[in-house]
Structures are given as C-alpha cells and as structure tokens.
Design an enzyme around this catalytic site. Sequence first.
Site, PDB file in Angstrom:
ATOM      1  N   ASP A 449      -2.974   7.185   2.765  1.00 58.33           N
ATOM      2  CA  ASP A 449      -1.617   6.700   2.516  1.00 58.33           C
ATOM      3  C   ASP A 449      -1.141   5.904   3.739  1.00 58.33           C
ATOM      4  O   ASP A 449      -1.797   5.889   4.782  1.00 58.33           O
ATOM      5  CB  ASP A 449      -0.729   7.928   2.274  1.00 58.33           C
ATOM      6  CG  ASP A 449       0.665   7.572   1.781  1.00 58.33           C
ATOM      7  OD1 ASP A 449       0.893   6.415   1.386  1.00 58.33           O
ATOM      8  OD2 ASP A 449       1.535   8.467   1.786  1.00 58.33           O
ATOM      9  N   GLU A 452      -0.703   0.224   4.967  1.00 61.74           N
ATOM     10  CA  GLU A 452      -0.406  -1.221   4.816  1.00 61.74           C
ATOM     11  C   GLU A 452      -0.562  -2.033   6.108  1.00 61.74           C
ATOM     12  O   GLU A 452      -0.720  -3.258   5.967  1.00 61.74           O
ATOM     13  CB  GLU A 452       1.036  -1.378   4.291  1.00 61.74           C
ATOM     14  CG  GLU A 452       1.234  -0.896   2.871  1.00 61.74           C
ATOM     15  CD  GLU A 452       1.249   0.632   2.759  1.00 61.74           C
ATOM     16  OE1 GLU A 452       0.846   1.149   1.701  1.00 61.74           O
ATOM     17  OE2 GLU A 452       1.639   1.293   3.736  1.00 61.74           O
ATOM     18  N   ASP A 571       5.784   4.732  -4.182  1.00 62.29           N
ATOM     19  CA  ASP A 571       7.033   5.504  -4.217  1.00 62.29           C
ATOM     20  C   ASP A 571       7.970   4.977  -5.299  1.00 62.29           C
ATOM     21  O   ASP A 571       8.776   4.070  -5.064  1.00 62.29           O
ATOM     22  CB  ASP A 571       7.721   5.450  -2.854  1.00 62.29           C
ATOM     23  CG  ASP A 571       6.877   6.107  -1.767  1.00 62.29           C
ATOM     24  OD1 ASP A 571       5.906   6.804  -2.119  1.00 62.29           O
ATOM     25  OD2 ASP A 571       7.186   5.917  -0.584  1.00 62.29           O
TER      26      ASP A 571
END
Length: 926
Positions: A449, A452, A571
């Site tokens: 996770d 990015e 999300d």
Amino acid sequence: MWSSTTTLCLSSLLLVLILCVSGVSSYTNPKIIGKGYRLISIEETPDGGILGHLQLKQKSNTYGPDIPLLQLFVKHETDERLRVHITDAEKQRWEVPYNLLPREQAPSLKQTIGRSRKSPITVSEYSGTELVFSYTADPFGFAVKRKSDKQVLFNSSSDSSDPYGELVFKDQYLEISTKLPKDASLYGLGENSQPHGIKLYPNDPYTLYTTDVSAINLNTDLYGSHPVYMDLRNVGGEAYAHAVLLLNSNGMDVFYRGNSLTYKVIGGVFDFYFFAGSTPLAVVDQYTSFIGRPAPMPYWSLGFHQCRWGYHNLSVVEDVVANYKKAQIPLDVIWNDDDHMDGHKDFTLNPKNYPRPKLLAFLDKIHKIGMKYIVIIDPGIGVNSTYGVYQRGIANDVFIKYDNEPYLAQVWPGAVNFPDFLNPKTVSWWGDEVKRFHELVPVDGLWIDMNEASNFCSGKCKIPKGQCPTGSGPGWICCLDCKNITKTRWDDPPYKINASGLQVPIGFKTIATSAYHYNGVLEYDAHSLYGFSQSIATHQALQGLEGKRPFILTRSTYVGSGKYAAHWTGDNKGTWEDLRYSISTVLNFGIFGVPMVGSDICGFYPAPTEELCNRWIEVGAFYPFSRDHANFYSPRQELYQWESVAESARNALGMRYKLLPYLYTLNYEAHISGAPIARPLFFSFPTYTECYGLSTQFLLGSGLMISPVLEQGKSEVKALFPPGSWYSLFDMTQAVNSKGQYFTLEAPLHVVNVHLYQNNILPMQQGGTISKEARKTPFSLVVTFPAGASTATAKGNIFLDDDELPEMKLGSGYSTYVDLYATVSEGYVKVWSEVQEGKFALDQGWIVEKVSVLGLDGIGGASALEVDGTAVTSVSNIELSTSEQEYQEEVEDGEKKTKSVMVQVNGLSLPVGKNFAMSWKMGIKG
C-alpha cells in the site's frame, strides 16, 4: 489504509469539483505551440523497420527550448502491433526501463544523420499484415490505418480548424494529437473515478500521475498510471476495436474533446504502440501479449476476504473469523492492516497485541481448515537505529537519495526512507526482508500500500527535536521540519499537469521529484513506476520463499502491473455513488491487463447504511477480487454485523462459491490471453451499440451477467438485455427473451439478478464457506440454448490445477483442461466433454453429478437417456426431470409467447478427468 491526503478527501466535494474544472481551462483555450517538424531523411533498417529524422521548423520558447532534431523509428513488431518511437536524435532520453517492461530495443542514436534517401514530399506508406503507417513530410505527421476496413486509427496531422497544433518536443514538454471520429467510444486512460461511467467523457480531465488521493475525488489522477485507451467504433453495423498505448511514465494530461485527443507530457519520449484488434477481446489479448499476461492467482484468492484497519489485537481477529463461521458466511482470507506491527514498522509484530506464539497458534488453526492470512507492507522504512530492517537497508545502500543522503519523508512510523526498487541491491535486500518476516509469521500473501509513493510531508525535511509523530491526533499530519523545493526545473516544471485535480506541485505529498534513484534516474521520470517496481520485487521475493504461487495486492499500478499483482480501487466511501463508480473502475482495470480487481465492499470511509451494505455485497460478491475493508474510524461493517446483510451475503457469496470453478477458469483464460474476468457487455456484444456506455451491469466471462441494484430504496432494477435468451442463475425456470431492450426485474433486498446467456455451458460446484472445501464437492453443468431453438450449440470449459504451483499451465502433470460441448438438433440433445491431461482431475476424484439443459423445445419430457453409449434404465440412480420455464419478453401482435423446458439429469457420477457423452430425445410437440 487511510490516504495521506485525507484532508483533501474530506473537504467539500463541490469545492474540489470547482477547482478541478478551473484546472482544465486548456480544453477551451488551447495553446498552439510552434510549427512542428519536417522529415529530412528516411531509410529502412536491417530488422525491417524504418528510421527517419525530423528537423524543427520554427523555434518557440513556450515551456522551454525545442529539441532541434528528432529520431523516428517505426516497426511492425507483430502482425497486429505497430510501434512508433520518437526521441531526441542526439541525446539519450529517459524511457521506461527495458528490464522492468521487457520489449524490443529502439535503435541506438546515430552520431551522424544519414541522408540515404531524398526527403519524400508526398504521402508514403509502410505496410504490415494488419496495420499501415503513412506519413506526410512537411510538417511531419503520421497516420495509422487498419488494412481490413480502411479505418484511420490515429492521425497526428493538424489543420487550421483543429483545436491543436503540430508535434511539439521539448525537454519537459511533449505534445501530440490525433483526430477521432465523433462516434468513437473510448475507454481507459486511468486510474480515476469516472462519474459518467466507463466511457471516456469529452472535456473531463484525464491526468496520469500516480497519486495518493482518495478515490472519492472524481476525475482526478489516482493511484495508477495507464496511458492506454481502447477505441470501439460501429461502422455500418460492424464493430471494430483497437488500442493505443503511449509507453511513457512521466506525468501527463490527456485532453479528450470527443473528436480529437491531445497528449501533453512533461518528459520522456513518444513511444506509441498500436494494437489492431479488431474485437475488444483481441485488443486485450494483443495488449497483454506485449505488457505481460495477468498473473495466475491461487484458488483461495477467489474466495471472500475480510479486512479492517483497527483490529487492535489478535483476539479481535479471532472473533471476526469465529463470527463469520457462526453466521455461515463464506470466508477464505483474514487480513491485518498495520495493527499487527510494532510501531507501524514493516516486517515487525506488536509483542503485546499480536504476540508471536498466539499468532502462530491462530495461523496453524486457520491454515488447517484452508483459510489464509495476509498483512500490509508500506514502502516507507522507519528511520530507527534499533530497527534491523532499517539498519540492513542503510548498510546495503538501498534508499532513494537527495543531496547524497537517503531522502527523508514521513509515513505511519514517522520519519522514513523509501527503498529504491530500480536498484538490484534493493530487490535482493527486499527479498531477504520478506524471507525473514515469513520465518517470523507464515503469511500467505502481501498487501503493498501507499506505494505511489505517499508522503505526509512535502519537500526537503529534517527530523525535528521533539517527538514525531507526537502520538496524539491524526497520524497523517506532517511533523517533520520541511522546506519546499522549487530550485530545480524538476520540482517546478514549466508545464503544470493537473496533479491531484488541483494543479498542485508534482512533488506534493510524495517523493521530491529532484530526488534520484539508482544510476542517477530522477524521481521526476520514474515516479509513476514506483508501485510497479515494488510489485516486481515483492513477486520475486514471494516466489522465492517456498516456490508457491504468489498473491500480492497493490494500490499503485502501471502498464504491466497485472503480471505480478492484483489491485483494489483504493479509499472509497460508503455511499451509493461510490458503489456505482466501483463498477467502471473494475471494468477499466480488466482492459488495463489487471483482471484481479475489486473495491472495498461497503466502503472504506464511514459509514455505509444497512441497506447500502446489503446491495454492495450483492455487487462485491461478483468482483473478481472480493474484500470487505473499512477505516479505523468507521463503525464495524463485517457482513455479520446486520442480520439482513448476513442474509444477502449468504445468498450472493453462496453463489460466488458455487461459481469458483468458473471464476478460476476465467483466471486461467486471463493468464493465457489477457481476457478480463469482469467485462463490459460490449466485449460479448460489440455490435450492440446500446451497451457501449453501460456501466451499471457487467459480465463475468463471456456470458454471465450481473444486474445489481445501485440505488437507495429500490426493490426492482431496470436492466439492459442484449438480444437473445438469458436464464436466471438463482432460479433456472425463470428467463428473459430479449430483442435488445431493457426489462424491469424484481430485486427485493436479498436478491441480485444474475443471468446466463444462451450457447454457454457453465461449470459449477456445490459451494461452501471455505474454497478448499467447496472445491471438493461434485460438479454440475448448466447448458443454455436459445429458447425453443430446434437446432443450437453450446460450449464451455473447465481448467483445474494444483493452485500452489507458480505456473498455471497444461503439461505440468498437475493440471487438467476440459472442453464442454452440447448440441440440440431435431429433438435430439447431446452433451459431451473432451479432456486434455485428465490424470490430475482423476486423481482428485472430481465428478459431474448433475447436468441442467435450459431452453429446450418440446413437451412430453425427455426419454431414451444414454450415458457413455449405455442406455439408462429405471433401476439406475440417474434421474431425468423436466420443468417448464417462464419468460419475460415483449410479444407483438401475432407472436406466440416463448415456451421451453429445462431438463435436469441428476445422480450422475461422471469423472471430470475422463471424456463423457450423454444424450436423450425430447418429446415431440403435438
């Protein structure tokens, strides 16, 4: 996990939308830059391509100086794939690394510019098997056509009436455009949440730059970058699809105006790949053949997953598993967000809340019944001199650098450094850390996770004297001592992409773009590859552990990520709008070559209503990746928390678990051909234009259609049925006969409509609450013919293997493939199989126990049943039964209502691993 840009996410959506609109003024006020280039030389290359040089026509200073001389390389790499590569002719430029995405090398730059042929002054063509490349010399422009139908797929030339200019190529600004027919339907260019559905919508912003910004932000550059689109056209009733990939990892804005499309890219090269199609399935096959076939998934990963950020200790996790069992809701995998960690640090265990002996005992218990356990890993490694992972990272020099020091950022542990996955030493170190952790806790997969990469701070930071984080208040508030970096052109490029939908600096809440990787590669160039490179390293690490098939879930993706990992859509929020958006995002990722994808069921942010959660599990049970996940601050939303939701879950997930052999076969098809597991309807009905924009229904495979309720307070659903016969999977006596129209279906709270199209054979099993047990149950086959057809065919298939093997293929000795066929002709019905490599299925003892054939013409029932050439007598255990079917249909004056019957053959014991044949006669109409 909660996004680092939570404050943005939870701000007024109206404000965000206003700001987004203000950031796309260049749609309405396009700026024409320069006069383009002219072709000054062209020659054939030894490998069958063409190599040319382009000379700048007129200088312009907008967004920096032009590159005066460009190299053009064009090659038909396969019959269906054409490459057009344009770069600086005199200086090496950044490209997506060839070791990350293996492909043919472009020609090296020549020191002297050859003039082996006079400059052409008329249109010239370079023809391949399926595609034709043509060009004009001055100003230079090119077009790509498909030979078979003469369709122009791409045309970069412009004229005075176009809202764009000629080719622009500067160091930090590249621009190129193409004309489009106004009736072309485009899909792709993600990742973003698309409020208008799966089709690209003219004048919506499409910015590609991997960003940790919540998926509730619409038309915003989200976690992945996929600069590819599929173009579907209907010409004279025939459908033609193709795809265009711009293989470039730099940030970009793509402006789609309906009749044209313009790329504005802040670095790299133009490296275009054109895929000829001409069906949607053929396009995805050609695309994944190039970028990498989707990863094979273990069987258990197709079961249901439960996660939550906020399972504070092991006893809570144990209670969750026990409550799913008590409620008789299927569950295969239990997850931990970072609650299991010691101080949010990767590869650690909290000794108080997740004591290792108790955790190992729990895992031993769930592993024995076939359940699995997955935990989260964030890329940021806590800066802590007593933390072994960090110490070994420093010793091996594995971190991204800034000013010759590891770049300092902040994520959940506080101050962190980011591993540089472009560095081979980092990949080895990461593999060693995964191995060490697996020896500590035998996890069954990893969830990567925040890659990015996400950073709670921006700029150049130092660790302050006080405690950071403080331990009170939100953990995502930056507490490092930071200064903005604007001194370089990499931090403040001349062209501002619409980053985060707000034109924020490209280094905002991420790694500074002037930081650098292995061999001096700038974060500016490699930014959107971070999650992709981590996925590759994690895949290599897991595969090296026990030789088992890896399972990785990643948030950030790039072109080719599907070869290594599954994806979830990030999300989202427990709203009806987010439920609807999830379908478009899931379908887009199938086109991107990442078919194992799903959204957080019931929503990540608070808080779904009971009704919404009912409806969401009825959709989510049919996502390829099916997981309930919630935020730390959300009320508990496991499926057993409401009895009504538990009932809907037992119903919808109960059907999913019966469909597991079908889903697993689709996983195999995805792995060998790229075919998405979840598909838009136009994949199976490409000539039916009504479904081109349909984003509220979807297919699993070629013919299983899900038509969910997506609105509050509804007990029916208006669903589009392409022409043909569709049979309800929950009650196979109920069917829809469509001429291509909408029907209103009953859909009370616990009902989801699932229909199987004609001409299919669907393999099912009896289901269960854990995939390991469900997989041992007998098979049933559902055969569908067009309603009442006197002559028809149907087909299907089953792939079975040892799902722990790294490779998913035939020829291993641990796999079986079965082709299933059925025909009806003049009242004679035949169903048979053709088996390849049957030993594995025979060893497992799998049998077909029931065959149901739907849509048969005839009254008086079925008779003269034969199985494998032997007549079945009344003393046999085999039973033949006939039921009438009811149809929803629109009958015009003079038309008869459709009549058909379902014939079921029960009590069979046909080995799946052995060819079988069965037949019977239908009663003759009076």
